[in-house]
Design a protein around this motif. Structure first.
Motif, PDB file in Angstrom:
ATOM      1  N   TYR A   1      -2.212   2.156  -3.220  1.00  0.00           N
ATOM      2  CA  TYR A   1      -3.488   2.524  -2.597  1.00  0.00           C
ATOM      3  C   TYR A   1      -4.688   2.258  -3.502  1.00  0.00           C
ATOM      4  N   ARG A   2      -4.404   2.060  -4.794  1.00  0.00           N
ATOM      5  CA  ARG A   2      -5.523   1.877  -5.729  1.00  0.00           C
ATOM      6  C   ARG A   2      -6.201   0.515  -5.586  1.00  0.00           C
ATOM      7  N   TYR A   3      -5.520  -0.395  -4.907  1.00  0.00           N
ATOM      8  CA  TYR A   3      -6.066  -1.752  -4.798  1.00  0.00           C
ATOM      9  C   TYR A   3      -6.701  -1.983  -3.431  1.00  0.00           C
ATOM     10  N   ALA A   4      -7.779  -2.723  -3.431  1.00  0.00           N
ATOM     11  CA  ALA A   4      -8.485  -2.992  -2.174  1.00  0.00           C
ATOM     12  C   ALA A   4      -7.601  -3.848  -1.261  1.00  0.00           C
TER      13      ALA A   4
ATOM     14  N   SER B   1      -9.847   8.597  -6.275  1.00  0.00           N
ATOM     15  CA  SER B   1      -8.999   7.555  -5.676  1.00  0.00           C
ATOM     16  C   SER B   1      -7.586   8.096  -5.457  1.00  0.00           C
TER      17      SER B   1
ATOM     18  N   LYS C   1      -6.362   8.713  -1.836  1.00  0.00           N
ATOM     19  CA  LYS C   1      -5.522   7.517  -1.685  1.00  0.00           C
ATOM     20  C   LYS C   1      -6.335   6.335  -1.171  1.00  0.00           C
ATOM     21  N   ILE C   2      -7.404   6.079  -1.858  1.00  0.00           N
ATOM     22  CA  ILE C   2      -8.226   4.914  -1.509  1.00  0.00           C
ATOM     23  C   ILE C   2      -8.468   4.114  -2.794  1.00  0.00           C
ATOM     24  N   PRO C   3      -8.786   2.827  -2.657  1.00  0.00           N
ATOM     25  CA  PRO C   3      -9.026   2.039  -3.867  1.00  0.00           C
ATOM     26  C   PRO C   3     -10.181   2.603  -4.693  1.00  0.00           C
ATOM     27  N   VAL C   4     -10.079   2.446  -6.005  1.00  0.00           N
ATOM     28  CA  VAL C   4     -11.120   2.976  -6.899  1.00  0.00           C
ATOM     29  C   VAL C   4     -12.478   2.370  -6.526  1.00  0.00           C
TER      30      VAL C   4
ATOM     31  N   ARG D   1       0.830  -1.211   0.000  1.00  0.00           N
ATOM     32  CA  ARG D   1       0.000   0.000   0.000  1.00  0.00           C
ATOM     33  C   ARG D   1       0.862   1.258   0.000  1.00  0.00           C
TER      34      ARG D   1
END
Lengths: 294, 194
Positions: A113-116, B162, B166-169, A107
Motif C-alpha cells: 500500500y505504500r506505493y502509488a 500512510s 494504508k495509502i501511499p506516502v 497492493r
C-alpha cells in the motif's frame, strides 16, 4: 482529582476486561505462519499474474512477428482488414487484466500500500513486457500458441488461423503437402490439401526455389487459380512455407519472403515472359502489383 | 508513571514479551487506551460505553494479530490502524454518519491552520475562534478529516499516516494539502476573527 481517579478506574477496567476476555475466550495470537503464508500467497499471485502477462506479451509478439511474413495482400483486401482479422486481441486483453491483477495483488502484500498505484501499474507493465520479450526470444510464445491450439478447441492458434485464411480453394488458396509428380504431365505436382483432397498443381509459373520448397514434402501454402474442381486442378502462382508444419526460423522465412516478392514482381513486369501468365489476372497478384506500383 | 521501569520498554519489546506471556499485554492496553479513546472519539464514537466496546475489540484484535505486526513499522501506527478500522466498522454497523468530535484545544487548531507545509496560500489572523475551526472540520470530506486528525491532532509523521490509512506516502501530502484547502473554503474568515 476526581476525574483522574475515574480515568484510572476506567483504564484498569478496560485492561482487566481485555485480559479476562483473552483468558475466558481462550484467545491466542494467530500463528505467524498464517500471516507469512498470506504474504507469500499475495506475492505468488502477483508473480503468477506478472508471468501470465509476460506470456501474453510473448504470444502477442510471436503472432505479430509471424504475421510480418503473412503476405496479407494474398488473403485480404488491405492491411486494415488483415490486422482486424489477426491482431491478438485476446492476448492484449489478457495482458491488461493480468497487469491489473498484479497491481491488486502487489497492493495486498505487506507493504504494497505504500506505493502509488500508477507506479505499481507501470512497473508491472514493464516487467511483463521485458519478461514477454525474453520468453518470445526463447520461443515460448510459439510453443504456448501451438499447445493451446491443440488443447483448447475454442482457441484459434496461428496454425488454425493460417488454415482458416489459407485453406480456401474457392479463392485459389491451399495448405497441404506434395506427394509426388504426375507421371503423364511432369510439370504437374500431386498435392494433398489438409482436407484430404488430392490436387494436380501446374508448377510452370513457379520460381525454381518455390518448386524446391513444394517438392521438399514440408507443409506449404499454395496460391493460384483453380482451373477445375472435378478433377481438381490448380495453376500455382506462388508457394509459401507453412511455418507450423516446418522448422523454419524467422530469418529463413524473411529471406523467403523477399525471394517471393521478387518472383511475384515478374508477373507484372512488361518485359518478362511471365507477364502473360494466368497469374497476372488473379486478384492477389493484382493487389501485390498495386502495392508495388503505388 | 515515569518511575515505572515498564515505561522505559519499547512497544516492540512489550510485543515480544506478550507473545511469551499473555498478561504483559496489559501494558499495551495501559499505554494506548487514552490515545486510542481520544482518536476514536474524534472519528465519531462519542458515547463512553460505545468507546469501551470499540476499544475492547481493538485490543482483542491487536492481540490476535500480534504476529502480523511488522517490526519495521511503528507499533503506534499499527494499533492506530486497527482502531481506525474498528471505529469505521462501528459506525457502519450502527448505520450512523461519522461525525467527528474534534476535542482539540486552540493551540492544536492554530497549529493546523498556521502550518506552513503544503501551505494553502492564505495568511491567517492569529486570533482564531477554535470553535469555528472545529465546526469547519466537521463539514469537510471524511477522508480529509481523517488525515488532518492524524496529522495535526495525533501528530503523526507521513509514513505513520500512510501505515494507518494504508495509502501511499506520496498521497498523504496530497490529501493533507487538499484537506487544508477544503477546510479553508469551509471557514468563514470574517466569523472566526474575534
Amino acid at each position: 482529582m476526581k476525574d483522574m481517579e475515574t480515568e484510572n478506574q476506567n483504564q484498569n477496567q478496560l485492561k482487566d476486561s481485555v485480559l479476562n476476555r483473552l483468558v475466558s475466550d481462550n484467545i491466542c495470537p494467530t500463528s505467524k505462519t498464517w500471516f507469512v503464508s498470506y504474504d507469500i500467497l499475495a506475492w505468488t499471485l502477483w508473480l503468477t499474474a506478472t508471468l501470465v502477462g509476460a506470456l501474453a506479451v510473448s504470444v502477442s509478439l510471436f503472432v505479430l512477428s509471424y504475421h510480418q511474413y503473412a503476405f496479407y495482400e494474398l488473403t485480404h483486401d488491405n492491411l486494415y482488414t488483415f490486422l482486424e482479422d489477426v491482431l491478438p486481441i485476446i492476448w492484449f486483453s489478457i495482458l491488461v487484466v493480468m497487469v491489473l491483477f498484479s497491481v491488486y495483488y502487489f497492493r495486498h502484500t505487506k507493504r504494497g500500500y505504500r506505493y502509488a498505484p500508477w507506479r505499481i501499474l507501470g512497473s508491472s507493465l514493464v516487467l511483463s513486457l521485458v519478461g514477454g520479450l525474453a520468453l518470445h526470444t526463447v520461443g515460448v510464445g510459439f510453443s504456448v500458441d501451438r499447445w493451446l491450439g491443440g488443447m483448447v478447441s475454442g482457441y484459434e492458434s496461428q496454425e488454425k488461423m493460417e488454415q482458416r485464411l489459407w485453406q480456401d480453394p474457392d479463392s485459389g488458396r491451399l495448405i497441404g503437402e506434395f506427394i509426388g509428380v504426375d507421371t503423364v504431365f511432369p510439370y504437374n505436382a500431386i498435392f494433398v490439401d489438409i482436407d484430404g483432397v488430392e490436387w494436380r498443381i501446374n508448377t510452370n509459373d513457379l520460381h525454381k526455389d518455390e518448386v524446391l520448397e513444394l517438392e521438399s514434402g514440408k507443409a506449404v501454402r499454395v496460391f493460384g487459380q483453380v482451373l477445375s474442381k472435378n478433377p481438381t486442378y490448380l495453376h500455382a502462382c506462388g508457394v509459401i512455407p507453412h511455418i507450423y508444419g516446418s522448422d523454419y526460423d524467422k530469418y529463413e522465412i524473411e529471406e523467403y519472403r523477399d525471394a517471393i516478392k521478387a518472383h511475384l514482381s515478374h508477373f507484372y513486369s512488361s518485359d518478362d515472359e511471365l507477364s502473360n501468365s494466368i497469374c497476372t489476372k488473379i486478384e492477389p497478384i493484382m493487389r501485390f502489383r498495386d502495392q508495388f506500383t503505388d | 508513571m515515569t518511575n515505572n521501569p515498564i515505561s522505559q520498554i519499547s512497544d516492540e519489546e512489550i510485543v515480544s514479551m506478550t507473545l511469551r506471556e499473555r498478561s504483559t499485554f496489559g501494558f499495551i492496553v495501559e499505554r494506548y487506551e487514552a490515545k486510542l479513546r481520544r482518536y476514536i472519539e474524534r472519528l465519531g464514537v462519542r458515547d463512553k460505553d460505545d468507546q469501551m466496546d470499540v476499544l475492547q475489540e481493538v485490543f482483542i484484535k491487536a492481540y490476535k494479530n500480534l504476529n502480523s505486526f511488522d517490526i519495521q513499522m511503528s507499533f503506534s501506527a499499527w494499533i492506530y490502524r486497527i482502531a481506525h478500522n474498528e471505529a469505521i466498522s462501528w459506525y457502519r454497523k450502527h448505520n450512523v454518519r461519522p461525525e467527528g468530535h474534534l476535542i482539540a484545544d486552540s493551540s492544536e487548531v492554530l497549529n493546523l491552520i498556521k502550518s506552513k507545509e503544503e501551505a494553502a496560500d492564505v495568511v491567517f489572523d492569529q486570533n482564531i475562534n477554535a470553535e469555528e475551526v472545529n465546526k469547519a472540520l466537521l463539514r469537510i470530506d471524511e477522508k480529509y478529516r481523517q488525515i488532518l486528525t492524524l496529522r495535526y491532532f495525533e501528530h503523526m509523521e507521513y509514513d505513520e499516516i500512510s501505515d494507518v490509512l494504508k495509502i501511499p506516502v506520496g498521497s498523504v501530502g496530497t490529501l493533507i494539502h487538499r484537506g487544508k484547502k477544503q477546510l479553508l473554503n469551509e471557514l468563514n474568515l470574517d466569523s472566526i476573527r474575534i
